[in-house]
Structure formats: structure tokens, C-alpha cells
Design an enzyme around this catalytic site. Sequence first.
Site, short mmCIF file in Angstrom:
data_model
loop_
_atom_site.label_atom_id
_atom_site.label_comp_id
_atom_site.label_asym_id
_atom_site.label_seq_id
_atom_site.Cartn_x
_atom_site.Cartn_y
_atom_site.Cartn_z
N HIS A 288 4.87 9.61 1.54
CA HIS A 288 5.27 8.39 1.29
C HIS A 288 5.80 8.45 -0.22
O HIS A 288 5.12 8.52 -1.26
CB HIS A 288 4.15 7.34 1.20
N HIS A 331 -3.00 2.25 -5.57
CA HIS A 331 -1.95 2.75 -6.85
C HIS A 331 -2.73 2.00 -8.07
O HIS A 331 -3.32 1.05 -8.04
CB HIS A 331 -0.61 2.09 -6.52
N GLU A 337 3.71 -4.25 -12.58
CA GLU A 337 4.53 -4.74 -11.47
C GLU A 337 4.67 -6.06 -11.07
O GLU A 337 3.53 -6.51 -10.83
CB GLU A 337 4.05 -3.81 -10.06
N TYR A 346 6.20 -8.47 3.96
CA TYR A 346 6.10 -7.25 3.15
C TYR A 346 5.07 -6.45 3.81
O TYR A 346 3.97 -6.91 4.11
CB TYR A 346 5.78 -7.39 1.85
N HIS A 361 0.56 -7.25 -10.92
CA HIS A 361 -0.39 -6.28 -10.69
C HIS A 361 -0.21 -5.52 -12.10
O HIS A 361 0.97 -4.70 -12.34
CB HIS A 361 -0.20 -5.39 -9.73
N HIS A 367 -4.21 -1.94 -7.11
CA HIS A 367 -3.78 -2.81 -5.94
C HIS A 367 -3.26 -1.81 -5.05
O HIS A 367 -3.33 -0.64 -4.84
CB HIS A 367 -2.28 -3.49 -6.59
FE LIG Z 1 2.22 -0.23 -7.27
#
Ligand SMILES: [Fe+2]
Length: 432
Positions: A288, A331, A337, A346, A361, A367
Site C-alpha cells: 500500500h 499509522h 493530518e 472513505y 490526527h 490512527h
Molecule cells: Fe496517517
Amino acid sequence: MKNLKYMTGFNNEHETEALENALPKGQFSPQKVNYKLYAEQFSSTAFTAPRHANRRTWTYRIRPSIAMGDFAPYAHALIKTAPDSDIPCPPNVLRWNPIPLPEKSTDFVDGLVTIGTNGDAKTQIGMGIHCYAANASMGNKVFYSSDGEMLFVPQEGKLNVKTEFGLLSVVPGEIMVIPRGVRFSVDVSKDEPIRGYICENYGHPFVLPERGPVGANGYSNQRDFLYPVAWFEDNDMAHTVINKFCGNLYAAEMDHSPFDVVAWVGNSAPYKYDLANFNVMNTVSFDHPDPSIFTVLTSPSELDGTANVDFVIFPPRWMVAENTFRPPYYHRNVMSEFMGLIEGTYDAKEHGFVPGGMSLHNCMTPHGPEAEVFEKASNADLAPQQYKDTLAFMFESRYAIAPTAYAMQSPQRQKDYINCWSGLKKYFDGNL
Ligand SMILES: [Fe+2]
């Protein structure tokens, strides 16, 4: 505002005149300009900025911009600017429902509210994140920010925008950037409220990200950025200019329209871009990739590869990765972010993150996909899959984003946001 014309090309030196031969030939400030216009330069970078980074435009106008009354303070309780230290900056995951559309008559300026800020506007570092919700036109009210350029991300309703450089019409799915200092007004279409997000970028003007080994094409292509053609009104009606300067608003009266630029030449001007033109890059094998592959515009900081703010989108696209967890990975990030949703769903948050909503975040706050999404995506059939009904975006910054007191106390804040991860179970089995 039907059949508006635009010129194409990001950062090109555009030339446009609303009256034939209004643009001087061969020099920018001749002793006498045709039509008895004034010449005024508009500088978005220092005179001595390197040629590739230099942005300035020569305007030929009925009166110079200084033909105006003096500024006096203009009250507005909900517009904030960094450094905004009304409350401590919390590390919590934060999410909000959309700010409500107004019930009484509200124009764009009065319908602005700040959600978060970072950096320091006075030193031209960081950004302010605002939402707007309005249902009335600004009429003879005009706005400009000396604190930053304004990136608009409409989520609902069409913006009919008058600027000194011409007219723009912007709908959800498109973005618009108004350079620092450009005067503009926003009109709504009859009975159509508007709502959206704004990144007020205090730092380096947005540029297109480099493409690296991707080559000469892809991501956001220069030709898809649209600039307005010169348009003016010779109008001696009273106007009020509202200036956002070092975090405060000021109003000044004018006895004429500031939209009196008959011709202009240069590369600093408002522009718009249809996000559907973004040429998405993604893996065709495994893993990814980082969301930086979806960067539309970036405001660099002095630290190489570490943005003052990146504008990133998560658009409709095909997902074909094999043997790979497809939603965004779990992450923790040195960058902070802020996300919003323009339409659809989403992929990492199927519940609670709704169009017009937003999440934050911050630096190093963990998150990732909610528990249900993890379960579903870990067991999904990895056939090619088209993400259709989705358009999310992110303002990602190297500076921690401080939510405003309004954002923390707002009834739109989802105080139970963290519970979307409460179902994350232990699957570990050391014997497997
Ligand atoms: Fe992120």
C-alpha cells in the site's frame, strides 16, 4: 456567470485584457497606459525570488488599490490565526460532523469559522483551517487575507467568485486557490447554500509536487489549472473591503468597486482545478503506497521533502494490489493530518466520517482503519476493485495542528470517536 472563460497552465505568465490594447506592449509601466489606466504590480514573492519561483502580476486598473478609506477593526469571534493559544493543543484523535448550514441570512465572511491552526502567520509559517457555511451573497463586501493564500475545497453548493483578476465559478469536486492579498467576493446561487473547507496557507505558495521517476506526466498536470480572463466593473458604488491581517479583521470603505482591473499579465492570480483531472498513480503489484502519491499541491517548507502543508486527495480509483491489506495502514506520523470528506464514503472509515465532516490526527497520534474495516479488509477477496463513490482530502503539515476552542467545544465534535477502534481484538497465536 455563464460560459466563463479560462486560460490554462499552472504558473504560466498569462496575458489577458478585457479591452483591446489595454495591455502595454514592451514594458510594464509606461508613462501613460492606454485607456488612462494605472499600472500596479502585485508581488506574491520577494522581488529577488529565483526566476522559477518568482510570482508577480502587473495589473492595469481604473484606480490603484490604495484609493480607499483607512482600516478600522471589524469584529468576528470565530476566525482564528496561529499562534492560537486559547486552549492547550490536545493529542487526542478528533472528529467532527459537518458544521450546520445557516438558518438566517449569512454571507461567506460571516459564515467562516476556524477549526485549527499551526505555525505563526506573522512569520509566514503554517496554516489556518477554516470551514465556511453561507446562504447569502457578499454583495458589495470584499475580502482578502494578508495572512495567507486561500485554498477552497467546496463540499456543497456553487461559489460564484468575483476577483480582481476575473470571475470564477467553482463547484464541489473542484478546488480554487486565491493568492494572499487578492480581493474577492463570493456570491451564492439563488436558494443554494454553500459549505466547504479552506486551507489558509501562511507559507510558500502552493506548487505542483515533483514527479520523480514517474516522468513528465501524471498526478496534477499543468494544463488542467484554469485561470480567469480579465474582467472589470466601472462602478462607483460603496464597497467595504475586509482585510485579515496578523490574525485580526479590519474593514475599510471604498467609493467604487475594487474589481477594476481591465488587463493583467503575470503568473500570480487565482486559479481553479477539477480534482477529476488528477491522474492517479498506485501499485499494480503489492503493498500500500504512502498517501503522498495523491498529492495535488504542496507548500514546501525550508526542510527538503517536509511540507509546510500538502493538499492530498483520495479520489475514485482502481485497487489491484495482491496479498495486501488495502485500506490505509495503521499509522503514527511526524506530520499532522487533517481530513475532510467531499462526497461518498472513505475506505478506512465506513461509519461516522460523513461528507462535510472532518478529522484530526496530530503529530504521532495513532490512527488507522476502524475495527470493522480491519475485519472486513483482512478477509476480502483481492480481485480488482473500483472505488467509485468517494472523494476525501487531507491537509498534511509538518507542524502540529491546534484545534480552536470553538472546534473542541462544538456540538459537532464526536466525543466518542476513539470508540471506533475499541473493537480491535487480539488475534495473535504464537503456535501458528
Ligand atoms: Fe496517517
